[in-house]
Design a protein around this motif. Structure first.
Motif, short mmCIF file in Angstrom:
data_model
loop_
_atom_site.label_atom_id
_atom_site.label_comp_id
_atom_site.label_asym_id
_atom_site.label_seq_id
_atom_site.Cartn_x
_atom_site.Cartn_y
_atom_site.Cartn_z
N PHE A 42 0.78 -1.20 -0.04
CA PHE A 42 -0.05 0.05 -0.08
C PHE A 42 0.97 1.20 0.18
O PHE A 42 1.85 1.31 0.84
CB PHE A 42 -0.96 -0.12 1.31
N GLU A 43 0.76 2.26 -0.74
CA GLU A 43 1.39 3.46 -0.96
C GLU A 43 1.10 4.47 -0.08
O GLU A 43 -0.10 4.84 -0.35
CB GLU A 43 1.49 3.78 -2.49
N LEU A 44 1.92 4.95 0.76
CA LEU A 44 1.55 5.93 1.72
C LEU A 44 1.87 7.36 0.98
O LEU A 44 3.00 7.76 0.94
CB LEU A 44 2.25 5.71 2.83
N ASN A 45 0.83 8.35 1.13
CA ASN A 45 1.00 9.52 0.33
C ASN A 45 -0.06 10.40 0.77
O ASN A 45 -1.09 10.03 1.44
CB ASN A 45 1.23 9.90 -0.93
N THR A 46 0.09 11.90 0.81
CA THR A 46 -0.66 12.77 1.16
C THR A 46 -2.20 12.70 0.70
O THR A 46 -3.18 12.60 1.34
CB THR A 46 -0.04 14.32 1.06
N PHE A 47 -2.11 12.33 -0.75
CA PHE A 47 -3.30 12.41 -1.47
C PHE A 47 -4.19 11.19 -1.05
O PHE A 47 -5.41 11.36 -1.08
CB PHE A 47 -3.05 12.27 -2.85
N GLY A 48 -3.51 9.97 -0.81
CA GLY A 48 -4.29 8.95 -0.41
C GLY A 48 -4.65 8.98 0.95
O GLY A 48 -5.79 8.63 1.22
N GLU A 49 -4.17 9.79 1.71
CA GLU A 49 -4.63 9.94 3.31
C GLU A 49 -5.85 10.77 3.21
O GLU A 49 -7.00 10.76 3.97
CB GLU A 49 -3.70 10.50 4.05
N LEU A 50 -5.70 11.98 2.07
CA LEU A 50 -6.89 12.82 2.20
C LEU A 50 -8.38 11.91 1.59
O LEU A 50 -9.27 12.13 1.80
CB LEU A 50 -6.51 13.75 1.23
N PHE A 51 -7.69 11.20 0.78
CA PHE A 51 -8.84 10.64 -0.03
C PHE A 51 -9.49 9.42 0.98
O PHE A 51 -10.60 9.38 1.11
CB PHE A 51 -8.52 9.67 -1.41
N LEU A 52 -8.78 9.01 1.78
CA LEU A 52 -9.27 7.92 2.80
C LEU A 52 -10.06 8.71 3.68
O LEU A 52 -11.15 8.15 4.12
CB LEU A 52 -8.05 7.29 3.53
N LEU A 53 -9.81 9.94 4.18
CA LEU A 53 -10.52 10.90 5.22
C LEU A 53 -11.75 11.07 4.42
O LEU A 53 -12.92 10.86 5.25
CB LEU A 53 -9.61 11.92 5.47
N ALA A 54 -11.79 11.33 3.44
CA ALA A 54 -13.34 11.83 2.69
C ALA A 54 -14.00 10.46 2.38
O ALA A 54 -15.23 10.61 2.61
CB ALA A 54 -12.66 12.21 1.17
N ILE A 55 -13.45 9.38 2.41
CA ILE A 55 -14.37 8.39 2.17
C ILE A 55 -15.03 7.85 3.67
O ILE A 55 -16.21 7.45 3.87
CB ILE A 55 -13.37 7.03 1.68
N LEU A 56 -14.14 7.97 4.60
CA LEU A 56 -14.45 7.84 5.91
C LEU A 56 -15.73 8.82 6.40
O LEU A 56 -16.64 8.47 7.01
CB LEU A 56 -13.49 7.70 7.12
N VAL A 57 -15.43 10.11 6.12
CA VAL A 57 -16.42 11.17 6.53
C VAL A 57 -17.74 10.69 5.72
O VAL A 57 -18.88 10.99 6.24
CB VAL A 57 -15.74 12.45 5.96
N SER A 58 -17.67 10.46 4.48
CA SER A 58 -19.01 10.28 3.51
C SER A 58 -19.45 9.09 4.18
O SER A 58 -20.85 9.00 3.95
CB SER A 58 -18.62 9.63 2.29
N TYR A 59 -18.69 8.00 4.31
CA TYR A 59 -19.63 6.70 5.03
C TYR A 59 -20.33 7.18 6.38
O TYR A 59 -21.57 6.71 6.53
CB TYR A 59 -18.49 5.55 5.40
N SER A 60 -19.75 8.00 7.39
CA SER A 60 -20.25 8.44 8.58
C SER A 60 -21.34 9.10 8.18
O SER A 60 -22.59 8.90 8.87
CB SER A 60 -19.08 9.21 9.28
N VAL A 61 -21.56 9.98 7.36
CA VAL A 61 -22.75 10.94 7.01
C VAL A 61 -23.85 9.95 6.50
O VAL A 61 -24.77 10.05 6.97
CB VAL A 61 -22.31 11.94 6.10
N TRP A 62 -23.35 9.04 5.46
CA TRP A 62 -24.40 8.04 4.93
C TRP A 62 -25.00 7.27 5.64
O TRP A 62 -26.32 7.03 6.00
CB TRP A 62 -23.70 7.53 3.82
N ALA A 63 -24.18 6.49 6.82
CA ALA A 63 -24.60 5.55 7.60
C ALA A 63 -25.59 6.12 8.70
O ALA A 63 -26.44 5.62 9.09
CB ALA A 63 -23.32 4.83 8.22
N THR A 64 -25.09 7.35 9.06
CA THR A 64 -26.06 8.09 10.22
C THR A 64 -27.41 8.44 9.78
O THR A 64 -28.16 8.45 10.19
CB THR A 64 -25.22 9.41 10.37
N GLN A 65 -27.44 8.87 8.36
CA GLN A 65 -28.67 9.26 7.84
C GLN A 65 -29.68 7.96 7.35
O GLN A 65 -30.80 8.01 7.32
CB GLN A 65 -28.40 10.04 6.73
N THR A 66 -29.01 7.04 6.95
CA THR A 66 -29.72 5.86 6.46
C THR A 66 -29.88 4.51 7.03
O THR A 66 -30.73 3.72 7.01
CB THR A 66 -29.18 5.56 5.03
#
Length: 252
Positions: A42-66
């Protein structure tokens, strides 16, 4: 309100026992199917970490609402139990999360678990805020909606409702029987009926809810009731799979 019930505690004990007594096979399984083919390179870089954070935030919002709260709690219990046993397992070497690694020891795995567990916590916070709005401001209007779930049972009537539901379920009578819920207007009869209905085991009976307030006048109440009953019986007879019928009748 109960955050965790006996069944969920049992799940924690079972999962903990499996992770304890089958530590080596589970380690080999994870290493062979997940770590080596997917995570080892797994390649570690700033873009990958920001993308992972965006996925986690999106999941949290989606799961909370649905997603329903019980499902979120069950997911959180399973994930947290697995996390505790694997996070402090010395055989694993977790990659650090560089962007938000203000404190030594924060890993990718930590933030992934936080993202998965956070929706269940958000549900409790949102519900507590809603209750505070109703309870802390008595100057406004209060809705007179009946209770339709156990979480809203502020008077603790659910235990009695469960007892009545159990008695109904275990009553084997060749003749019909009736149960009356008596009380003044606004005393909570509908709420109590809803709690009894919700306490009935799934597929244990057929329910017919009749509300005389929907009838045009007092003379048509009887006709409307038997019309609804006949329609229900016709549907059940076509399926030929019913055992008995539970009638909930409200009186004016």
């Amino acid at each position: 309100m109960k955050f965790i019930n006996k069944k969920q505690i049992l799940w924690v004990i079972v999962i903990a026992a499996i992770l304890t007594f089958f530590k080596t096979p589970i380690h080999n399984f994870l290493n062979f199917f997940i770590v080596e083919p997917l995570l080892q390179d797994f390649e570690l870089n700033t873009f990958g970490e920001l993308f992972l954070l965006a996925i986690l935030v999106s999941y949290s919002v989606w799961a909370t609402q649905t997603m329903e709260k019980p499902l979120l709690i069950n997911i959180s219990i399973i994930v947290l139990t697995f996390y505790i046993f694997q996070r402090f397992n010395e055989t694993w070497n977790f990659a650090p999360f560089s962007i938000l690694n203000y404190k030594e020891g924060l890993k990718y795995w930590d933030f992934i678990v936080i993202g998965i567990v956070s929706p269940s916590m958000f549900c409790f916070l949102i519900e507590e805020d809603d209750q505070k709005i109703v309870l802390e401001d008595p100057r406004g209007f209060v809705s007179d909606n009946p209770v339709d779930k156990v979480d809203d049972d502020l008077f603790g009537r659910n235990n009695v409702a469960k007892q009545i539901a159990t008695m109904i379920t275990h009553t084997n009578s060749k003749r019909s029987f009736a149960i009356g819920i008596l009380g003044e207007y606004g005393s909570g009869k509908t709420s109590f009926l809803n709690l009894i209905s919700g306490s009935m085991p799934p597929n244990s009976c057929e329910k017919l809810s009749f509300n005389p307030w929907t009838s045009e006048n007092a003379e048509s109440i009887q006709k409307d009731f038997f019309d609804m009953l006949a329609t229900k019986l016709a549907k059940l007879e076509s399926k030929n799979n019913f055992t008995y019928i539970l009638l909930f009748k409200k009186t004016k």
